[in-house]
Design an enzyme around this catalytic site. Structure first.
Site, mmCIF file in Angstrom:
data_model
loop_
_atom_site.group_PDB
_atom_site.id
_atom_site.type_symbol
_atom_site.label_atom_id
_atom_site.label_comp_id
_atom_site.label_asym_id
_atom_site.label_seq_id
_atom_site.Cartn_x
_atom_site.Cartn_y
_atom_site.Cartn_z
ATOM 1 N N GLY A 133 -0.141 -3.550 5.011
ATOM 2 C CA GLY A 133 -0.217 -4.952 5.425
ATOM 3 C C GLY A 133 -1.513 -5.594 4.965
ATOM 4 O O GLY A 133 -2.263 -5.035 4.171
ATOM 5 N N THR A 179 0.876 -1.162 0.000
ATOM 6 C CA THR A 179 0.000 0.000 0.000
ATOM 7 C C THR A 179 0.915 1.213 0.000
ATOM 8 O O THR A 179 2.071 1.098 0.366
ATOM 9 C CB THR A 179 -0.864 -0.054 1.290
HETATM 10 N N1 GLY Z 1 -3.981 -2.998 3.511
HETATM 11 C C1 GLY Z 1 -4.377 -3.050 2.168
HETATM 12 C C2 GLY Z 1 -5.347 -4.108 1.880
HETATM 13 O O1 GLY Z 1 -5.414 -5.108 2.578
HETATM 14 O O2 GLY Z 1 -6.074 -3.976 0.934
#
Ligand code: GLY
Length: 251
Positions: free
Chosen positions: A235, A183
């Site tokens: 994450g 991300t």
């Molecule tokens: N943290 C980004 C997702 O799991 O989409």
């Protein structure tokens, strides 16, 4: 053994002496997820490519903060720049779902007034973070999804692209092998003492169509409040183990 590679950069500027002001004049922290890969694949050349792009994103946000601009503009600029790069799992570099599509999520929050905006499951908006910001500033809602979000973005002059914009064969092949996630995000403190946070992602490789992670859920993947903190999470957002980084805390 495979590792999730995350890279963080921080810039902080203080013009006052510590006795006069316990806080720096401004702070910007960004994170860019490089995905899951074996350490041997994360070559020095690749690391430099990531660090150079992150530095560019940091510089774009810092230029805003330095000249007295808002934390909100700084996190928007930094995240947009990372969305435009194929290196990160957001915008141009977004991972593919099980149907070979890119479905992106993004959120932004202003710590000054707790206003927030988010989009989820979008497939044609070039910069999801700009659409999230429009939702925050120009709609009466907080989260818009899929066709509704795309229609709203079109009507508010956010750039729309053909879904093929997000496709590159090299990354498609690599991503299917790599189970990539990651991300991008930014948190900032501006000279006026306001906090902001922005987060953007393509989610998880091979995810089911319609899967939405933590990123566009205000308070889960993204949060800012001048009274407490600004946080941008990364994450695995399916389960409650997204990593809440980076953060700026008010002390
Ligand atoms: N943290 C980004 C997702 O799991 O989409």
């Amino acid at each position: 053994m495979k590792y999730l590679i995350l890279i963080f950069l921080l810039v902080s500027f203080s013009a006052c002496s510590p006795e006069k002001s316990p806080r720096p004049e401004y702070v910007l922290v960004i994170h860019g997820g490089a995905g899951v890969m074996a350490p041997k694949d994360f070559t020095p050349e690749l690391e430099k490519e990531y660090l150079d792009k992150l530095q560019e994103a940091l510089d774009s946000g810092e230029a805003i903060l330095k000249s007295g601009g808002t934390a909100l503009d700084a996190v928007t600029a930094a995240v947009k720049l990372m969305e435009d790069s194929p290196l990160f799992n957001a915008g141009k570099g977004s991972v593919f779902s099980e149907t070979g599509e890119n479905e992106m999520d993004a959120a932004i929050m202003n710590g000054k007034d707790l206003s927030a905006g988010a989009v989820a499951g979008i497939r044609t908006i070039k910069n999801p973070i700009l659409a999230a910001r429009k939702v925050m500033e120009d709609s009466k809602h907080v989260l818009l999804v899929r066709d509704g979000a795309e229609k709203f973005a079109r009507e508010h002059d956010v750039k729309i692209v053909d879904p093929s914009y997000f496709f590159t064969q090299k990354r498609y092949d690599a991503l299917l092998k790599a189970r990539k996630h990651g991300t991008v995000g930014a948190v900032a403190l501006d000279r006026s003492g306001n906090l902001a946070a922005a987060t953007s992602t393509g989610g998880m490789t091979n995810k089911m169509t319609g899967r939405v992670g933590d990123t566009p859920i205000i308070g889960a993947g993204n949060y800012a409040n001048n009274n407490t903190c600004a946080v941008s999470a990364t994450g695995h957002g399916n389960i409650s183990c997204a990593i809440p980084l980076p953060m700026i805390f008010r002390l």
